[in-house]
Design an enzyme around this catalytic site. Sequence first.
Site, PDB file in Angstrom:
ATOM      1  N   LYS A 178       0.823  -1.204   0.000  1.00  0.00           N
ATOM      2  CA  LYS A 178       0.000   0.000   0.000  1.00  0.00           C
ATOM      3  C   LYS A 178       0.857   1.253   0.000  1.00  0.00           C
ATOM      4  O   LYS A 178       0.649   2.166  -0.810  1.00  0.00           O
ATOM      5  CB  LYS A 178      -0.906   0.001   1.224  1.00  0.00           C
ATOM      6  N   ASN A 179       1.826   1.317   0.903  1.00  0.00           N
ATOM      7  CA  ASN A 179       2.600   2.544   1.055  1.00  0.00           C
ATOM      8  C   ASN A 179       3.490   2.828  -0.147  1.00  0.00           C
ATOM      9  O   ASN A 179       3.845   3.988  -0.393  1.00  0.00           O
ATOM     10  CB  ASN A 179       3.434   2.482   2.335  1.00  0.00           C
ATOM     11  N   ASP A 237       5.184  20.597   7.446  1.00  0.00           N
ATOM     12  CA  ASP A 237       6.218  21.623   7.436  1.00  0.00           C
ATOM     13  C   ASP A 237       7.493  21.154   6.747  1.00  0.00           C
ATOM     14  O   ASP A 237       8.159  21.931   6.048  1.00  0.00           O
ATOM     15  CB  ASP A 237       6.517  22.111   8.857  1.00  0.00           C
ATOM     16  N   ARG A 295      -8.999   0.417   3.528  1.00  0.00           N
ATOM     17  CA  ARG A 295      -8.007   1.334   2.971  1.00  0.00           C
ATOM     18  C   ARG A 295      -6.663   0.632   2.722  1.00  0.00           C
ATOM     19  O   ARG A 295      -5.884   1.086   1.884  1.00  0.00           O
ATOM     20  CB  ARG A 295      -7.760   2.521   3.916  1.00  0.00           C
ATOM     21  N   ARG A 297      -0.593  15.732  11.501  1.00  0.00           N
ATOM     22  CA  ARG A 297       0.148  15.402  10.286  1.00  0.00           C
ATOM     23  C   ARG A 297       0.720  16.694   9.713  1.00  0.00           C
ATOM     24  O   ARG A 297       0.247  17.191   8.697  1.00  0.00           O
ATOM     25  CB  ARG A 297      -0.765  14.720   9.266  1.00  0.00           C
ATOM     26  N   PRO A 298       1.720  17.265  10.383  1.00  0.00           N
ATOM     27  CA  PRO A 298       2.279  18.513   9.864  1.00  0.00           C
ATOM     28  C   PRO A 298       2.976  18.270   8.539  1.00  0.00           C
ATOM     29  O   PRO A 298       3.560  17.204   8.318  1.00  0.00           O
ATOM     30  CB  PRO A 298       3.286  18.908  10.952  1.00  0.00           C
ATOM     31  N   CYS A 317      -6.126   8.417   8.499  1.00  0.00           N
ATOM     32  CA  CYS A 317      -6.305   8.026   9.894  1.00  0.00           C
ATOM     33  C   CYS A 317      -5.966   9.182  10.822  1.00  0.00           C
ATOM     34  O   CYS A 317      -5.030   9.939  10.593  1.00  0.00           O
ATOM     35  CB  CYS A 317      -5.405   6.823  10.220  1.00  0.00           C
ATOM     36  N   ASP A 357       3.379   0.966  12.248  1.00  0.00           N
ATOM     37  CA  ASP A 357       2.170   0.405  11.635  1.00  0.00           C
ATOM     38  C   ASP A 357       1.872  -1.015  12.107  1.00  0.00           C
ATOM     39  O   ASP A 357       0.818  -1.563  11.796  1.00  0.00           O
ATOM     40  CB  ASP A 357       2.288   0.421  10.105  1.00  0.00           C
ATOM     41  N   ARG A 405      -4.369  10.473   3.393  1.00  0.00           N
ATOM     42  CA  ARG A 405      -3.092  11.134   3.613  1.00  0.00           C
ATOM     43  C   ARG A 405      -2.219  11.182   2.373  1.00  0.00           C
ATOM     44  O   ARG A 405      -1.600  12.197   2.063  1.00  0.00           O
ATOM     45  CB  ARG A 405      -2.332  10.403   4.732  1.00  0.00           C
TER      46      ARG A 405
END
Length: 428
Positions: free
Chosen positions: A22-23, A125, A397, A122-123, A117, A305, A93
């Site tokens: 997935k990732n 920056d 997901r 979830r910055p 999620c 995870d 995300r």
Amino acid sequence: MENFVINGGHELFGEVNISGAKNAAVAIIPAAILAGDVVRIENIPQISDVQLIIEILDSMGAGIKLINRNTIEIDSTNLQYQRVPYELSSKFRASYYLIGAMLGRFKKSEVAMPGGCNFGVRPIDLHVKGFEMLGSKVDIIDGMVCAEADKLVGASIYMDVVSVGATINVMLAAVLARGLTVIENAAKEPHIVDLANFLNSMGADVRGAGTDVIKIRGVEKMHGCTYSIIPDQIEAGTYMVAATACGGDVLIKNVIPKHLESISAKLIEAGAEIIEYDDAVRVTRFKPLTKCNVKTMPHPGFPTDMQPQMAIILSIAKGTSILTENVWDNRYQYIGQLLRMGAKIQVDGKIAVFEGVDKLTGVNVKATDLRAGAAMIIAGLVAEGTTTVENINYIDRGYEDVVAKFSSLGADIRRVKTADKQSAKTAG
């Protein structure tokens, strides 16, 4: 809406095939637009996050051709720049990888702030810092990340903290930039390496992926390719944990055992026996589970995870175990669900202390995020009685054919419509 209904208490036996990662998929699919050509991607997992990113590319004018269940062709030859639809990109995300890909291809992008999620801030920056150092101006306007540059120029970029997302996004933006980009303190996860290999297959010059220094020498143009995504490390780990928690004998196929070493080490400590083959691992457990301490860390450490799934083992392992979360601030939201099943857990900040209990008891529980949802399935499999798992859209997901795969191992699990909820409660 749908739920999973699980009747627990069965050992697991048999074989299970692991899907594509997935990732990796959610980074590689948007990266395909950098080619400006036809790209064929194989071993794509059939999960909702992947379906969303494909839908986004289709809505933007990319040619999408489904070759078979797990293979697609993406033709971005005639893709024109446009704002990424908010209603799609805000749902998960990984939509923020479109910022780097669009910025690399068109020198501008407008993408919604990331969703997905909710277990910590979830910055972005570090993403913004990277884009700005490459020469882009970045603003956040009405929930949209708007980036634009006259040209992108290579730079030395130090990541203040190890960030998978920021590492990937800078890679995507830098492959067509002028000159050399150096990412220091880069993330080293397997899907970072997979993305680099994919980019190089399209003509990029990316070196050092898998180490903490990645060097990207910009190229003028990229081209199409055929590429197969690596197996999913976290899906494999989930079935490894399930086999250990439930007991039995499970062969987990289509994996890269080296990617699973940190998971294997903890499962062996907890009482499993693991045999590695070239592209498979066999997990057996016939003796009682024993306590162990787990700390999540960036790769090659124990993956965050896999933390919720491992918590199920610690809940029923004899003795006191300590779980320390070093990546996300708020990943213990699922603990309340386990307490309702009879677990004995105390949480203090990043640390959770587990006193192993003899059994968990089936109740109605909710998936609070993707991996916590997988943990609820495993909890249901080991519990006495019937467990109903709600909010399974989170699980969809990231897990392909989860009911069919667990059922093939002897688990009693089925997907039911919410309309059947009352009868599921009655059965419990």
